[in-house]
Enzyme design. Structure first.
Site, PDB file in Angstrom:
ATOM      1  CG  ASP A 235      -1.936   1.117   1.188  1.00 40.73           C
ATOM      2  OD1 ASP A 235      -2.869   1.063   0.323  1.00 40.73           O
ATOM      3  OD2 ASP A 235      -1.886   1.834   2.199  1.00 40.73           O
ATOM      4  CE  LYS A 239      -1.454   5.331   1.133  1.00 42.21           C
ATOM      5  NZ  LYS A 239      -1.616   5.227   2.790  1.00 42.21           N
TER       6      LYS A 239
END
Lengths: 375, 375
Positions: A235, A239
């Site tokens: 995750d 980003k």
């Protein structure tokens, strides 16, 4: 031009100008989960104020989850066809788009975490709909597809916005965009881009087993339902890819060197098995912590985009006086090192997860759409 | 809508859309000092890229300082009247406005620190010109006048932007604006809003006399020519007023409780006398520092807007683990405590002064004007 245009008390402009025309924003929300629900509540609460103060007429026309959809149509033709306004129907992404199509300032907000929804952006942009999303799948997905989406938005003169994909409501993507648009250059960036990992690193003191902290965070709902979705670093890598692409670097997820906190032996087991073997995380973390402590450093989970183009995600031992070492709790931090901010970075910090702040980031994007969309 | 709108390689949109029309921005810059000069250089460097990538046609039409002005007119009628393009003339604020009047996307940038220039905003807004400025005098000046300017901008449908008045290029005003526009509420805010005072507090260890640090900062050009303009706290109070007003609070400079670091006896003397008596600052600072140290705290210069509406500027003893206590060097910091960011504030941090970053903040405002101005 010479005489003052204000009266002596400065309270009234001298000339009455026409009231600005309302800017219409016709919104469809897909995926009313926690973020979507928070957004609907924020839109509802803001509607009158936006009309009064900003001359934005925000109209929610359709909300859809994976099973059903709700329509509020003030389009008489559409009403006639559908058999009346404010009706419930079986959900269909085609119908969501169809009932926004042609509406002024039509925008679809994807609050799902769904690949199937993200796969529709191209259709929607091509049909002249703006797209706003906190869903990381498209902007961190295959690079040619993402570039095609951005080109499509440009050529179709619609907007594709995704501020809330990084840091939720924190002004991260827009800040980077503004720096670049005004001619600054990104040299490097680093961030604590996971509140969960920030908290785990902050709370871990080498005494209490790391697995206990993970279990506690899981029970409090601070992790994903499967904590591996936080611990594997993917995750954070997504980003990092989003910010790297924003700065013009053609980075893909495969290019990011990701250190996972999940032992290989637990990577492919089922969730229950994983939760029952959390203690396997302890020894590696204890060793890293002891090494850092011996150097007078602290462990933090960082995503970095280096000046040489390398992108890395993982645990780093930072000197105790480092800004990231001093961050408390679950804060997200992003630091931009640019040509203008060369000696000291520009830093944005704060809670980077949660329905309210994420919805706030999505709402900000909606207001940018309203501001920039030509009437 | 059903067939994919992307070809299999995802590289080309299927339909050729017309090239978006250029958005014209016709710019006049008043006060080409250090910030103005940096801005002119940034605009020059960005011009081609903005045209290519963002379809913004940025045209610099006039630059004026207090003595003379430079015109670059592509308006044939104006050329004929003035006797040719690119000419130097004696400076006149009336002429600056006149040669922008009626131009598409006409915007005056006030990079002066002049009351006389700020006093013209009303005329300019009334004449349909956008105004962008890093000059704090109007937004922190008399409240009725500032409100009238904001009303004027609204009714005239032009923009009045001032991001760079607080934190230079840091995204402070826009971040607060976005929170409020999306329905969040400001509860309190606090900031280290002076890089000079941040550095003095950071560098002061109670051993080396405070006056020596002030003298050093002055010699390095880190203070205003008269360091009292930093030490009296008024500049910080102005920034606090700007942020308070942005949040809807009707605050004026007189409402801010300001603790000056300048002893009363040195307040009204000439600069040379002040610089020769800097040592009078030492005893009070040493006493405050000793008291803070005894409590395990550190001294920092803070501007605060409290939940009860009180606004204060001055030295505060902060616990060593406070985020502001840990800031190094001359960083500015602003922390927004809002309903959404209740437990942990949203924080923006970084260098908050200097020509390049200030010009970057002004440039960002110009791009917002271009984005939002109707063609």
């Amino acid at each position: 031009m010479h005489a003052s245009q204000l009266d002596p008390d400065g309270l009234q402009p001298p000339t009455a100008a026409p009231t600005p025309a309302l800017r219409r924003l016709t919104v469809g929300v897909v995926g009313p989960g926690r973020v979507g629900s928070a957004l609907l509540e924020q839109l509802r609460a803001a509607r009158e104020r936006l009309r009064r103060e900003q001359h934005i007429d925000l109209h929610l026309r359709v909300v859809a989850d994976s099973r059903r959809m709700w329509l509020d149509s003030d389009d008489d033709a559409l009403n006639a066809r559908l058999g009346g306004a404010q009706i419930w129907r079986p959900s269909s992404l085609d119908d969501v788009a169809a009932c926004l199509h042609g509406a002024p300032g039509a925008v679809i907000v994807d609050c799902s975490a769904s690949e199937a929804v993200a796969a529709r952006y191209a259709d929607w942009l091509a049909a002249g709909l703006h797209v706003v999303t906190p869903n990381k799948l498209a902007p961190s997905g295959p690079l040619p597809h993402w570039r095609a989406l951005q080109n499509l938005a440009r050529t179709q003169r619609v907007q594709l916005r995704y501020e809330a994909t990084v840091g939720a409501g924190l002004p991260v993507v827009q800040t980077l965009r503004d720096l670049l648009d005004t001619g600054d250059e990104l040299i490097a960036l680093e961030g604590m881009l996971s509140g969960t990992l920030a908290w785990l690193c902050y709370a871990y003191d080498g005494q209490r087993p790391f697995s206990e902290l993970v279990r506690q965070a899981h029970e409090l709902g601070y992790t994903e339902p499967d904590p591996r979705a936080d611990l594997d670093g993917l995750d954070v890598a997504r980003k990092l890819v989003i910010l790297a692409r924003e700065s013009g670097r053609g980075l893909s997820l495969d290019d990011v060197s990701v250190q996972s906190l999940v032992p290989d032996s637990l990577r492919h087991v089922d969730r229950e098995h994983f939760m029952n073997h959390l203690h396997l995380l302890d020894a590696p973390m204890a060793a890293l912590h002891a090494k850092a402590t011996a150097e007078g450093a602290v462990l933090r989970h960082i995503g970095r985009l280096d000046a040489d183009g390398r992108a890395r995600v993982g645990l780093v031992a930072l000197p105790a006086e480092h800004g990231f070492a001093q961050a408390r709790g679950a804060d997200n931090i992003v630091q931009f090192h640019t040509r203008r901010y060369a000696d000291t970075p520009l830093r944005v910090q704060g809670p980077g997860a949660g329905p309210d702040v994420t919805a706030g980031g999505v709402f900000t994007d909606l207001l940018r759409v309203a501001a920039e969309a030509r009437a």
